[in-house]
Write a protein that holds these residues in place. Sequence first.
Motif, mmCIF file in Angstrom:
data_model
loop_
_atom_site.group_PDB
_atom_site.id
_atom_site.type_symbol
_atom_site.label_atom_id
_atom_site.label_comp_id
_atom_site.label_asym_id
_atom_site.label_seq_id
_atom_site.Cartn_x
_atom_site.Cartn_y
_atom_site.Cartn_z
ATOM 1 N N UNK A 84 27.058 0.716 41.223
ATOM 2 C CA UNK A 84 28.521 1.195 40.602
ATOM 3 C C UNK A 84 29.374 0.188 40.758
ATOM 4 N N UNK A 85 29.619 -0.134 42.046
ATOM 5 C CA UNK A 85 30.679 -1.093 42.505
ATOM 6 C C UNK A 85 30.416 -2.391 41.977
ATOM 7 N N UNK A 86 29.461 -2.868 41.719
ATOM 8 C CA UNK A 86 29.226 -3.969 41.098
ATOM 9 C C UNK A 86 29.804 -4.311 39.487
ATOM 10 N N UNK A 87 30.024 -3.083 39.059
ATOM 11 C CA UNK A 87 30.593 -2.912 37.723
ATOM 12 C C UNK A 87 32.197 -2.469 37.647
ATOM 13 N N UNK B 176 39.008 2.987 36.415
ATOM 14 C CA UNK B 176 38.997 3.251 35.196
ATOM 15 C C UNK B 176 38.153 4.286 34.711
ATOM 16 N N UNK B 177 38.198 4.728 33.598
ATOM 17 C CA UNK B 177 37.312 6.127 33.122
ATOM 18 C C UNK B 177 36.139 5.298 32.601
ATOM 19 N N UNK B 178 35.220 6.292 32.866
ATOM 20 C CA UNK B 178 33.591 5.847 32.489
ATOM 21 C C UNK B 178 33.010 7.173 31.834
ATOM 22 N N UNK B 179 31.881 6.981 31.622
ATOM 23 C CA UNK B 179 31.092 8.258 31.014
ATOM 24 C C UNK B 179 29.737 8.442 31.666
ATOM 25 N N UNK B 180 29.200 9.579 31.343
ATOM 26 C CA UNK B 180 27.861 9.763 32.098
ATOM 27 C C UNK B 180 26.700 8.864 31.741
ATOM 28 N N UNK B 181 26.550 8.307 30.511
ATOM 29 C CA UNK B 181 25.667 7.831 29.952
ATOM 30 C C UNK B 181 25.626 6.383 30.405
ATOM 31 N N UNK B 182 26.747 5.900 30.651
ATOM 32 C CA UNK B 182 26.928 4.587 31.249
ATOM 33 C C UNK B 182 26.656 4.529 32.760
ATOM 34 N N UNK B 183 26.903 5.528 33.405
ATOM 35 C CA UNK B 183 26.742 5.438 35.102
ATOM 36 C C UNK B 183 25.103 5.855 34.887
ATOM 37 N N UNK B 184 24.511 6.558 34.193
ATOM 38 C CA UNK B 184 23.093 6.766 34.247
ATOM 39 C C UNK B 184 22.323 5.447 33.906
ATOM 40 N N UNK B 185 22.665 5.144 32.994
ATOM 41 C CA UNK B 185 22.147 3.604 32.754
ATOM 42 C C UNK B 185 21.758 2.437 33.716
ATOM 43 N N UNK B 186 23.227 2.441 34.233
ATOM 44 C CA UNK B 186 23.585 1.441 35.357
ATOM 45 C C UNK B 186 22.557 1.801 36.599
ATOM 46 N N UNK B 187 22.504 2.879 36.942
ATOM 47 C CA UNK B 187 21.458 3.454 37.983
ATOM 48 C C UNK B 187 19.952 3.103 37.635
ATOM 49 N N UNK B 188 19.739 3.331 36.498
ATOM 50 C CA UNK B 188 18.206 3.351 35.908
ATOM 51 C C UNK B 188 17.838 1.907 35.697
ATOM 52 N N UNK B 189 18.830 0.961 35.586
ATOM 53 C CA UNK B 189 18.359 -0.226 35.162
ATOM 54 C C UNK B 189 18.185 -1.339 36.281
ATOM 55 N N UNK B 190 18.435 -0.798 37.629
ATOM 56 C CA UNK B 190 18.519 -1.646 38.862
ATOM 57 C C UNK B 190 17.028 -2.220 39.093
ATOM 58 N N UNK B 191 16.908 -3.567 39.227
ATOM 59 C CA UNK B 191 15.691 -4.057 39.554
ATOM 60 C C UNK B 191 15.953 -5.110 40.674
ATOM 61 N N UNK C 60 20.983 12.028 42.053
ATOM 62 C CA UNK C 60 20.987 13.036 40.743
ATOM 63 C C UNK C 60 22.545 12.756 40.444
ATOM 64 N N UNK C 61 23.089 12.347 39.288
ATOM 65 C CA UNK C 61 24.264 12.280 38.905
ATOM 66 C C UNK C 61 24.894 13.863 38.410
ATOM 67 N N UNK C 62 25.498 14.346 39.327
ATOM 68 C CA UNK C 62 26.054 15.861 39.104
ATOM 69 C C UNK C 62 27.023 15.815 38.082
ATOM 70 N N UNK C 63 27.976 14.898 37.818
ATOM 71 C CA UNK C 63 29.024 14.960 36.958
ATOM 72 C C UNK C 63 29.663 13.400 36.827
ATOM 73 N N UNK D 242 33.100 10.127 39.465
ATOM 74 C CA UNK D 242 31.658 10.259 39.649
ATOM 75 C C UNK D 242 31.193 11.216 40.883
ATOM 76 N N UNK D 243 30.315 12.084 40.632
ATOM 77 C CA UNK D 243 29.863 12.849 41.460
ATOM 78 C C UNK D 243 28.259 12.624 41.628
ATOM 79 N N UNK D 244 27.594 12.451 42.752
ATOM 80 C CA UNK D 244 26.200 12.244 42.688
ATOM 81 C C UNK D 244 25.863 12.793 43.913
ATOM 82 N N UNK D 245 24.553 13.093 43.913
ATOM 83 C CA UNK D 245 23.804 13.626 45.462
ATOM 84 C C UNK D 245 22.283 12.823 45.595
ATOM 85 N N UNK D 246 22.170 12.313 46.684
ATOM 86 C CA UNK D 246 21.129 11.303 47.002
ATOM 87 C C UNK D 246 20.367 11.616 48.329
#
Length: 364
Positions: free
Chosen positions: A161-164, A244-259, A311-314, A320-324
């Motif tokens: 997240x902090x990379x973006x 800045x403001x973000x949305x759920x789909x953006x954060x989910x895509x970021x986390x899923x795309x990490x390779x 898991x992105x909680x919200x 952004x709130x997540x549990x890991x």
Amino acid sequence: MPSARVAILGAGGCVAQRMQQRLVNHPWFELVAVAGQDSGQVLSTIPWKLNQDRPEALESISEPILDVHSPDLHQSLKTLGVTIVFSALPSNPALTIEARLSTNGLAVFSNASAFRMHPEVPLVVADVNPEALQQWPGKLGLLACATNCTLIPVLHPLHVISDHHKVKHVKVRSEQALSGAGWKLLFDDEQRKNAVGKNIEGEAEKIIEEAERILQLNAEWDVACIRVDAEDGHIVNVELELEQEVNYDEIKELLQSQKNPHLKRLPSAPISPLIVLGESPTRAKHLWGSFQNLEHNPSHNLLAGMETSVHIESVEGKVIKFTALSHNTIRGAAGGVVLLAELALSERKIPSVDINPSKVSSDW
């Protein structure tokens, strides 16, 4: 393919036995020696306390346990052909012993906290900041450290997240398993009773300083760490405030795309360090990541327990709130240190060792 001959500092401790478990059948490393306080004993006589059976291959290590405090330990290891040492020492003895070995020409990869904040020693999570090895070695020779075990489930999502996005504030509430304190809480009912539900002294400070050294967020931090009555697995509840403001789909895509293509051929590197869940992670369902319902004996499967489940909680506005969850004695300790050594070898940072890691086949 030739293997690098390696040794472990620590014989009977929790992380030391996790290291033995991971190294005894490793394709790049040949475990030939262990140094500890039980010098003179054969390793097979030390009580084995992990849930999985003692690997049969450990029985073939006939070399008696070396004296970890001996001023000539480096020479004894070199006589055995050892080039790489994995440290599972407590912090105080690590200050003297690790430095003595590294300044005498051995490559030391440490799980101890002794040198994590030393400016000449890289603090590295292989799939987060591999560039930290670029200025290696420093004045202390080939000495590198892995992080605090609790930092891993915070760091994996946070660095993506902090990379973006600029992170202004980080709030962490950890629920840390008993094994994070070694054997003592697992086998001592009185100590366990006194520890569960209590704040873990000094833990919050380690998380903050190590995270800032790696990510350089310059963020405000609010961290509290509590011990819970679970054997393995650290769970963190994290709240991030962004610029800045973000949305759920953006954060989910970021986390899923990490390779991590630079880690592709490393034996301990999962395809992705992050598994994004549709539910909050639990130890019962997610401790072993993708291998939860498959073979997850670390002496045969180096990938088991090496992922962080998140898991992105919200996501609401800038918050952004997540549990890991990650396996603290594997990904957060022994597995992370072994992965770091694999990275160093793959980048040819250890001049006395050439195992041709670029030729290792991959199933990916």
